[in-house]
Design an enzyme around this catalytic site. Structure first.
Site, PDB file in Angstrom:
ATOM      1  N   GLY A  40      38.247  53.591  70.257  1.00 19.70           N
ATOM      2  CA  GLY A  40      38.597  54.718  70.614  1.00 19.70           C
ATOM      3  C   GLY A  40      37.243  55.688  70.996  1.00 19.70           C
ATOM      4  O   GLY A  40      36.229  55.046  71.435  1.00 19.70           O
ATOM      5  N   GLY A  45      33.763  53.749  80.491  1.00 13.62           N
ATOM      6  CA  GLY A  45      33.496  52.746  80.392  1.00 13.62           C
ATOM      7  C   GLY A  45      34.814  51.813  79.916  1.00 13.62           C
ATOM      8  O   GLY A  45      35.345  50.787  80.538  1.00 13.62           O
ATOM      9  N   HIS A  46      35.330  52.512  78.960  1.00 13.28           N
ATOM     10  CA  HIS A  46      36.602  52.007  78.429  1.00 13.28           C
ATOM     11  C   HIS A  46      37.781  52.107  79.916  1.00 13.28           C
ATOM     12  O   HIS A  46      38.433  51.158  79.861  1.00 13.28           O
ATOM     13  CB  HIS A  46      37.327  52.601  77.320  1.00 13.28           C
ATOM     14  CG  HIS A  46      36.348  52.716  75.961  1.00 13.28           C
ATOM     15  ND1 HIS A  46      35.684  53.820  75.528  1.00 13.28           N
ATOM     16  CD2 HIS A  46      35.891  51.662  75.265  1.00 13.28           C
ATOM     17  CE1 HIS A  46      34.891  53.508  74.517  1.00 13.28           C
ATOM     18  NE2 HIS A  46      35.397  52.309  74.165  1.00 13.28           N
ATOM     19  N   ASP A 159      28.729  45.008  76.109  1.00 10.83           N
ATOM     20  CA  ASP A 159      28.529  44.269  74.820  1.00 10.83           C
ATOM     21  C   ASP A 159      28.311  42.858  75.188  1.00 10.83           C
ATOM     22  O   ASP A 159      29.367  42.003  74.797  1.00 10.83           O
ATOM     23  CB  ASP A 159      29.676  44.506  73.966  1.00 10.83           C
ATOM     24  CG  ASP A 159      29.623  46.061  73.405  1.00 10.83           C
ATOM     25  OD1 ASP A 159      28.697  46.528  72.619  1.00 10.83           O
ATOM     26  OD2 ASP A 159      30.403  46.873  73.916  1.00 10.83           O
ATOM     27  N   VAL A 185      29.481  50.530  82.907  1.00 15.33           N
ATOM     28  CA  VAL A 185      29.519  51.753  83.492  1.00 15.33           C
ATOM     29  C   VAL A 185      28.405  52.510  82.870  1.00 15.33           C
ATOM     30  O   VAL A 185      28.322  52.635  81.720  1.00 15.33           O
ATOM     31  CB  VAL A 185      31.002  52.536  83.281  1.00 15.33           C
ATOM     32  CG1 VAL A 185      30.754  53.940  84.055  1.00 15.33           C
ATOM     33  CG2 VAL A 185      32.082  51.405  83.875  1.00 15.33           C
ATOM     34  N   SER A 194      28.395  54.940  76.187  1.00 13.70           N
ATOM     35  CA  SER A 194      28.765  54.321  74.727  1.00 13.70           C
ATOM     36  C   SER A 194      29.537  55.496  73.912  1.00 13.70           C
ATOM     37  O   SER A 194      28.978  56.691  74.067  1.00 13.70           O
ATOM     38  CB  SER A 194      27.562  53.742  73.961  1.00 13.70           C
ATOM     39  OG  SER A 194      27.712  53.803  72.590  1.00 13.70           O
TER      40      SER A 194
HETATM   41  P1  AMP Z   1      34.280  49.832  71.550  1.00 12.11           P
HETATM   42  O1  AMP Z   1      35.294  50.968  71.855  1.00 12.11           O
HETATM   43  O2  AMP Z   1      32.900  50.407  71.755  1.00 12.11           O
HETATM   44  O3  AMP Z   1      34.423  48.761  70.752  1.00 12.11           O
HETATM   45  O4  AMP Z   1      34.369  49.343  73.004  1.00 12.11           O
HETATM   46  C1  AMP Z   1      35.757  48.784  73.609  1.00 12.11           C
HETATM   47  C2  AMP Z   1      35.143  48.067  74.992  1.00 12.11           C
HETATM   48  O5  AMP Z   1      34.817  48.568  75.850  1.00 12.11           O
HETATM   49  C3  AMP Z   1      34.361  46.902  74.572  1.00 12.11           C
HETATM   50  O6  AMP Z   1      35.060  45.612  75.280  1.00 12.11           O
HETATM   51  C4  AMP Z   1      33.250  47.374  75.316  1.00 12.11           C
HETATM   52  O7  AMP Z   1      32.351  46.169  75.865  1.00 12.11           O
HETATM   53  C5  AMP Z   1      33.658  47.983  76.341  1.00 12.11           C
HETATM   54  N1  AMP Z   1      32.853  48.986  76.769  1.00 12.11           N
HETATM   55  C6  AMP Z   1      31.856  49.800  76.277  1.00 12.11           C
HETATM   56  N2  AMP Z   1      31.128  50.544  76.855  1.00 12.11           N
HETATM   57  C7  AMP Z   1      31.267  50.244  78.170  1.00 12.11           C
HETATM   58  C8  AMP Z   1      30.588  50.478  79.288  1.00 12.11           C
HETATM   59  N3  AMP Z   1      29.750  51.555  79.241  1.00 12.11           N
HETATM   60  N4  AMP Z   1      30.921  49.897  80.516  1.00 12.11           N
HETATM   61  C9  AMP Z   1      31.793  48.965  80.169  1.00 12.11           C
HETATM   62  N5  AMP Z   1      32.616  48.492  79.265  1.00 12.11           N
HETATM   63  C10 AMP Z   1      32.180  49.278  78.104  1.00 12.11           C
END
Ligand code: AMP
Length: 288
Positions: A40, A45-46, A159, A185, A194
């Site tokens: 969430g 990026g998400h 990641d 992204v 992030s």
């Molecule tokens: P998280 O919510 O931080 O666990 O991220 C969920 C997914 O989104 C993971 O696969 C991350 O690698 C991806 N993600 C997070 N930040 C970015 C970004 N800036 N660009 C691309 N994917 C991202």
């Protein structure tokens, strides 16, 4: 495949057995399923992962779950941003059809005692600085895979080590799932998006740019002929320290095994973990 942009409110499911029912019906109807696991506090990026999943699959499931088992005892689990309402708005705008947002006690019932332990790519870097982190990640991702039974699952290169750990688990446990890794992204100044960027104070935010600058410097130096890893790491570290970041690691590693390289003579991943005040940020770039 999906119809184009719909902006219809996605269906939100909290219970695992309801998710199973929906997934079983979709499978019977011959639909392909894409899964985007997230914690969430969504950003572009998400959403880029959601776009990719929608492109490739009939049904896109986005999970939103702040997974306690991947946080260490002194980490930010309690304070991790939880923004479900605005997440749902963003997802509606991107045409995600199904959101799975379970409660913690639904994912980890009383007596939960089984975990997935990945060695190999999980051992170094984040694995060393965050003991138990990848065990928590692998465990929740396998559970989500079992519940959503996706054809494809989408992760971000942001990641990098996590993507290797997931690929390793999928290969080792013979999971019939394609793992798709999507590009990082970034903000206009290069900072990787992030959920934790929102912790940065107005004073810290411009200094965070040094992380992507350091990665770009490494790429440039390699292009110009610098191959010695120790020299490159020293130059990268200088950029970070000049912005007063505290370094957990600056590494140049084999992109498949994450073993350190001493000479950059082929594709190499540059990885950084650094702290600004209370915020810990990671980023990477494949160079060479
Ligand atoms: P998280 O919510 O931080 O666990 O991220 C969920 C997914 O989104 C993971 O696969 C991350 O690698 C991806 N993600 C997070 N930040 C970015 C970004 N800036 N660009 C691309 N994917 C991202």
């Amino acid at each position: 495949m999906n119809s184009p942009h719909t902006d219809v409110a996605p269906r939100i499911i909290h219970a695992a057995d309801e998710l199973r029912r929906v997934v079983t019906a979709a499978r019977r109807a011959g639909k392909t399923i894409g899964l985007v696991p997230t914690m969430g506090a969504l950003h572009e990026g998400h959403l880029s992962l959601v776009d990719a999943a929608r492109r490739d699959n009939d049904l896109t499931i986005v999970s939103i779950f702040v997974n306690p088992t991947q946080f260490g005892p002194n980490e930010d689990f309690a304070n991790y941003p939880r923004t479900l309402e605005s997440d749902l708005d963003l997802l509606a705008g991107r045409g995600a059809q199904l959101i799975f947002a379970p409660r913690t006690d639904q994912m980890y019932g009383p007596g939960h005692a089984t975990h997935v332990e990945v060695d190999g790519p999980a051992l170094r870097l984040e694995g060393a600085f965050r003991p138990g982190h990848f065990r928590g990640v692998a465990t929740i991702v396998l559970k989500l895979f079992n519940l959503a039974s996706p054809d494809r699952a989408y992760f971000g290169r942001k990641d990098y080590q996590q993507s290797l750990v997931i690929r390793r688990m999928v290969a080792d446990l013979d999971l019939p799932i394609h793992v798709e890794i999507c590009p990082t992204v970034r903000e206009a100044d290069g900072l990787a998006l992030s959920s934790r960027n929102r912790y940065l104070s107005p004073e810290e935010r411009p200094r965070a740019r040094s992380i992507s600058e350091s990665l770009r410097l490494a790429a440039r130096l390699v292009e110009q002929g610098t191959r010695d890893a120790a020299t490159l790491i020293a130059r990268m570290s200088d950029v970070l320290r000049a912005a007063d970041l505290k370094l957990d690691y600056v590494a140049l590693a084999d992109p498949d095994t994450l073993e350190d390289v001493s000479v950059v003579d082929g594709p190499t991943v540059a990885l950084i973990a650094a702290r600004l005040g209370k915020t810990r940020l990671i980023d990477n770039e494949v160079i060479g």
